[in-house]
Design a protein around this motif. Structure first.
Motif, PDB file in Angstrom:
ATOM      1  N   ARG A   1      11.671   1.199  -9.901  1.00  0.00           N
ATOM      2  CA  ARG A   1      11.807  -0.253  -9.978  1.00  0.00           C
ATOM      3  C   ARG A   1      10.440  -0.939 -10.059  1.00  0.00           C
ATOM      4  O   ARG A   1       9.469  -0.468  -9.480  1.00  0.00           O
ATOM      5  CB  ARG A   1      12.581  -0.763  -8.765  1.00  0.00           C
ATOM      6  CG  ARG A   1      11.796  -0.650  -7.468  1.00  0.00           C
ATOM      7  CD  ARG A   1      12.593  -1.171  -6.306  1.00  0.00           C
ATOM      8  NE  ARG A   1      11.843  -1.002  -5.075  1.00  0.00           N
ATOM      9  CZ  ARG A   1      12.399  -0.859  -3.890  1.00  0.00           C
ATOM     10  NH1 ARG A   1      13.702  -0.839  -3.773  1.00  0.00           N
ATOM     11  NH2 ARG A   1      11.653  -0.749  -2.815  1.00  0.00           N
TER      12      ARG A   1
ATOM     13  N   GLY B   1       6.467 -10.389  -7.068  1.00  0.00           N
ATOM     14  CA  GLY B   1       5.837 -10.478  -5.754  1.00  0.00           C
ATOM     15  C   GLY B   1       6.845 -10.462  -4.619  1.00  0.00           C
ATOM     16  O   GLY B   1       6.606 -11.025  -3.559  1.00  0.00           O
TER      17      GLY B   1
ATOM     18  N   GLU C   1       8.333  -7.525  -3.508  1.00  0.00           N
ATOM     19  CA  GLU C   1       8.515  -6.129  -3.154  1.00  0.00           C
ATOM     20  C   GLU C   1       8.796  -5.889  -1.666  1.00  0.00           C
ATOM     21  O   GLU C   1       9.692  -5.148  -1.299  1.00  0.00           O
ATOM     22  CB  GLU C   1       7.259  -5.363  -3.553  1.00  0.00           C
ATOM     23  CG  GLU C   1       7.378  -3.877  -3.355  1.00  0.00           C
ATOM     24  CD  GLU C   1       6.127  -3.161  -3.820  1.00  0.00           C
ATOM     25  OE1 GLU C   1       5.060  -3.781  -3.873  1.00  0.00           O
ATOM     26  OE2 GLU C   1       6.236  -1.970  -4.128  1.00  0.00           O
ATOM     27  N   ASN C   2       8.016  -6.565  -0.834  1.00  0.00           N
ATOM     28  CA  ASN C   2       8.164  -6.263   0.595  1.00  0.00           C
ATOM     29  C   ASN C   2       9.313  -7.021   1.244  1.00  0.00           C
ATOM     30  O   ASN C   2       9.526  -6.924   2.435  1.00  0.00           O
ATOM     31  CB  ASN C   2       6.854  -6.547   1.326  1.00  0.00           C
ATOM     32  CG  ASN C   2       6.412  -7.964   1.161  1.00  0.00           C
ATOM     33  OD1 ASN C   2       6.817  -8.642   0.218  1.00  0.00           O
ATOM     34  ND2 ASN C   2       5.604  -8.456   2.061  1.00  0.00           N
ATOM     35  N   ARG C   3      10.063  -7.769   0.460  1.00  0.00           N
ATOM     36  CA  ARG C   3      11.190  -8.493   1.055  1.00  0.00           C
ATOM     37  C   ARG C   3      12.523  -7.798   0.805  1.00  0.00           C
ATOM     38  O   ARG C   3      13.563  -8.270   1.220  1.00  0.00           O
ATOM     39  CB  ARG C   3      11.207  -9.924   0.517  1.00  0.00           C
ATOM     40  CG  ARG C   3       9.898 -10.587   0.919  1.00  0.00           C
ATOM     41  CD  ARG C   3       9.859 -12.072   0.859  1.00  0.00           C
ATOM     42  NE  ARG C   3      11.147 -12.725   0.851  1.00  0.00           N
ATOM     43  CZ  ARG C   3      11.416 -13.786   0.135  1.00  0.00           C
ATOM     44  NH1 ARG C   3      10.482 -14.309  -0.626  1.00  0.00           N
ATOM     45  NH2 ARG C   3      12.583 -14.351   0.183  1.00  0.00           N
ATOM     46  N   ILE C   4      12.467  -6.652   0.153  1.00  0.00           N
ATOM     47  CA  ILE C   4      13.697  -5.917  -0.135  1.00  0.00           C
ATOM     48  C   ILE C   4      14.254  -5.302   1.143  1.00  0.00           C
ATOM     49  O   ILE C   4      13.548  -4.587   1.848  1.00  0.00           O
ATOM     50  CB  ILE C   4      13.448  -4.806  -1.169  1.00  0.00           C
ATOM     51  CG1 ILE C   4      13.036  -5.431  -2.487  1.00  0.00           C
ATOM     52  CG2 ILE C   4      14.694  -3.939  -1.339  1.00  0.00           C
ATOM     53  CD1 ILE C   4      12.612  -4.430  -3.529  1.00  0.00           C
ATOM     54  N   ILE C   5      15.500  -5.591   1.422  1.00  0.00           N
ATOM     55  CA  ILE C   5      16.158  -4.982   2.577  1.00  0.00           C
ATOM     56  C   ILE C   5      17.291  -4.102   2.082  1.00  0.00           C
ATOM     57  O   ILE C   5      17.372  -2.934   2.427  1.00  0.00           O
ATOM     58  CB  ILE C   5      16.637  -6.062   3.547  1.00  0.00           C
ATOM     59  CG1 ILE C   5      15.418  -6.763   4.141  1.00  0.00           C
ATOM     60  CG2 ILE C   5      17.485  -5.427   4.657  1.00  0.00           C
ATOM     61  CD1 ILE C   5      15.695  -7.992   4.892  1.00  0.00           C
TER      62      ILE C   5
ATOM     63  N   LYS D   1      11.391 -17.976  -3.144  1.00  0.00           N
ATOM     64  CA  LYS D   1      11.234 -19.284  -2.492  1.00  0.00           C
ATOM     65  C   LYS D   1      10.539 -20.316  -3.362  1.00  0.00           C
ATOM     66  O   LYS D   1      10.580 -21.506  -3.090  1.00  0.00           O
ATOM     67  CB  LYS D   1      10.431 -19.111  -1.203  1.00  0.00           C
ATOM     68  CG  LYS D   1      11.174 -18.351  -0.133  1.00  0.00           C
ATOM     69  CD  LYS D   1      10.272 -18.163   1.077  1.00  0.00           C
ATOM     70  CE  LYS D   1      10.886 -17.172   2.046  1.00  0.00           C
ATOM     71  NZ  LYS D   1       9.884 -16.628   2.955  1.00  0.00           N
TER      72      LYS D   1
ATOM     73  N   GLN E   1      14.895   2.585  -4.914  1.00  0.00           N
ATOM     74  CA  GLN E   1      13.754   3.384  -5.319  1.00  0.00           C
ATOM     75  C   GLN E   1      13.990   4.866  -5.027  1.00  0.00           C
ATOM     76  O   GLN E   1      13.381   5.725  -5.612  1.00  0.00           O
ATOM     77  CB  GLN E   1      12.495   2.869  -4.594  1.00  0.00           C
ATOM     78  CG  GLN E   1      11.213   3.491  -5.039  1.00  0.00           C
ATOM     79  CD  GLN E   1      10.807   3.078  -6.449  1.00  0.00           C
ATOM     80  OE1 GLN E   1      11.634   2.919  -7.338  1.00  0.00           O
ATOM     81  NE2 GLN E   1       9.531   2.920  -6.673  1.00  0.00           N
ATOM     82  N   ASN E   2      14.904   5.150  -4.107  1.00  0.00           N
ATOM     83  CA  ASN E   2      15.096   6.543  -3.693  1.00  0.00           C
ATOM     84  C   ASN E   2      16.443   7.086  -4.172  1.00  0.00           C
ATOM     85  O   ASN E   2      17.076   7.883  -3.514  1.00  0.00           O
ATOM     86  CB  ASN E   2      14.989   6.643  -2.176  1.00  0.00           C
ATOM     87  CG  ASN E   2      15.921   5.695  -1.494  1.00  0.00           C
ATOM     88  OD1 ASN E   2      16.438   4.784  -2.123  1.00  0.00           O
ATOM     89  ND2 ASN E   2      16.155   5.895  -0.225  1.00  0.00           N
TER      90      ASN E   2
END
Lengths: 230, 264
Positions: B44, B51, B53-57, B78, B91-92
């Motif tokens: 992905r 920007g 990426e780190n908000r994916i849960i 936002k 991703q996995n």
């Protein structure tokens, strides 16, 4: 003759000691006698209490499930005890390994790359980097020496006492149990490298503290705890 | 009525993901509700370019395997007052973790809430491609003026003709004005004629596209940039406006510009 089955009063109720030198048959016979005796006494005294706390300790003998069931059945039928636990001084090899895994700190030296998941059954110490898109998940706590840019999830099974100690630099995602925090500060101050501890506070909110507070947050962090006895 | 658009190319690296991010952003800036779906499971990138990426849960595979509800997996950008959402890829996992029907179900569920659903297709023509086109109403083909990209685009158009998707549209990306003017690569007309589909727009090659993506900001946010204008024009054409194609002519550098470098 030395008695093989003895009943002893303890704070919570009673403790039933089973002599590990006697055969299981001897134990069951003596238990029957003891229970009959108790029942007779109970009738005389007019005692009516139910569900009296009972712990069973089998010394250096490991009772298997069938034996435990047999004893439970006898006790439930003939008395008003309610069995709270079976204990012994020994445990099976599998159980010991399982426990060891659960309470010991697993150490890994590697780079966790995008799409990889590093999992641990207990606590984990990672020496290396977690790249963006990579994740590290532990049932216990997570300690990272290196950069964390991906996801760190401690207490995956819901253990809110788990903590994460890492250099929360930028762009990482922190999860403890079902709490999630995204690190997004972009100001100069937050770009400086500083190792902190992430934990769930009394209000059930994921928060960060300096390392010297770790012992206060989680006093038992450096002790091997829990897991062996139910 | 909402429209699901798949952005595909066949060949990798021609700018599908960048185009998806920028068109989605441009449509959101026009006040449309847009949902982007990253179908590149296992590799992905759309989240990175936006920007987020780190908000994916949760991701799309979590939704399919019912570990999460669809709305839980959607990430709101936002910056665009509730107009831009992303459904990230896993991703996995791999592309076979989802089938066509599951993809159709997801898109159908999104239709009621969004004006445009943009599907970022992975390179190749395997399961990921099949999933991506399964739920789409329209298709945009991204190509570059390179012969290999054009060849793959041609193959993709052929495959799309066998589906119910009507009239794919062409986006020619990474156009280098000078090379095209000098005839070193096929020009816009030649490419369009060769592929015999309608041209939706052209995007000039620009260093700022990469620079901007690296910061997690789609280039469309910078209105002065040439590539940004290309994407904005395409967005307006999607909304039904008639916008003339951008000119290929390079501005002659003046004597002073040559001395002091590029004008801002």
């Amino acid at each position: 003759m030395k008695q093989n089955v003895t009943l002893k009063g303890i704070k919570e109720g009673f403790l039933l000691n089973l002599n590990d030198a006697a055969s299981f048959e001897e134990l069951t016979n003596e238990l029957d006698e003891l229970l009959d005796h108790l029942r007779a006494e109970r009738k005389l005294s007019g005692e009516t209490r139910k569900d009296i706390h009972l712990e069973i300790h089998s010394g250096d003998r490991l009772l298997n499930t069938e034996q435990k069931e047999l004893l439970s059945k006898k006790i439930e039928e003939k008395s008003h005890f309610s069995i709270k636990s079976f204990d012994s001084n020994v445990l099976t090899y599998e159980c010991a390994i399982e426990w060891q895994k659960k309470v010991s700190l697993e150490m890994k030296v590697q780079t966790v790359r995008s799409g990889q998941i590093l999992e641990a059954p207990g606590d984990i110490l990672l020496i290396g980097k977690v790249h963006p898109g990579g994740s590290i998940r532990a049932k216990g706590s997570i300690f990272i020496i290196g950069e964390l840019h991906g996801v760190a999830h401690a207490g995956v099974d819901g253990d809110t006492s788990a903590v994460i100690v890492a250099d929360f630099l930028t762009k990482a995602q922190i999860r403890i149990a079902d709490n999630v925090e995204v690190i997004e500060n972009e100001d100069e101050e937050s770009k400086k490298s500083k190792v902190e501890v992430a934990y769930i506070n009394d209000l059930h909110i994921l928060s960060f503290e300096t390392l010297d507070r770790l012992k206060k947050i989680q006093p038992s962090i450096d002790k091997v705890t829990g897991g062996l006895f139910e | 009525m909402s429209t699901a658009i798949v952005i595909t190319s066949g060949k990798g690296g021609v700018g599908k993901t960048t185009s998806t991010a920028n068109l989605g952003t441009a449509l959101a800036l026009q006040g449309k509700k847009v949902c982007l779906i990253d179908m590149d499971i296992g590799l992905r990138n759309l989240d990175v370019i936006l920007g987020l990426e780190n908000r994916i849960i949760y991701d799309i595979v979590d939704v399919v395997e019912e570990r999460a509800k669809l709305h839980q997996a959607l990430i709101k950008d936002k910056r665009f007052n509730d107009n831009l959402y992303l459904l990230p890829a896993a991703q996995n996992a791999d592309k076979n973790s989802i089938n066509e029907q599951q993809m159709i179900d997801i898109v159908e569920e999104l239709r009621s809430d969004y004006d445009y659903i943009l599907i970022d297709c992975p390179a190749g023509i395997e399961q990921g491609f099949k999933n991506s086109i399964a739920a789409a109403d329209r298709a945009f083909i991204v190509t570059t003026p390179e012969i290999s990209a054009i060849r793959d685009a041609d193959r993709i158009i052929g495959l799309l003709e066998q589906t119910e998707i009507s009239e794919p549209k062409l986006i020619i990306n990474r156009i280098r004005k000078r090379m095209m003017q000098d005839g070193e690569v096929m020009d816009v007309d030649e490419i369009t004629r060769h592929l015999s589909i309608d041209l939706l727009g052209i995007i000039f090659d620009d260093d700022d596209v990469v620079r901007s993506s690296n910061n997690g900001d789609p280039i469309v946010l910078n209105p002065k940039n040439a590539a940004s204008q290309g994407y904005r024009n395409i967005a307006r054409r999607i909304l039904g406006e008639t916008v003339p194609l951008m000119s290929l002519k390079t501005e002659k550098q003046s004597f002073w510009q040559k001395i002091f470098g590029k004008k801002k």
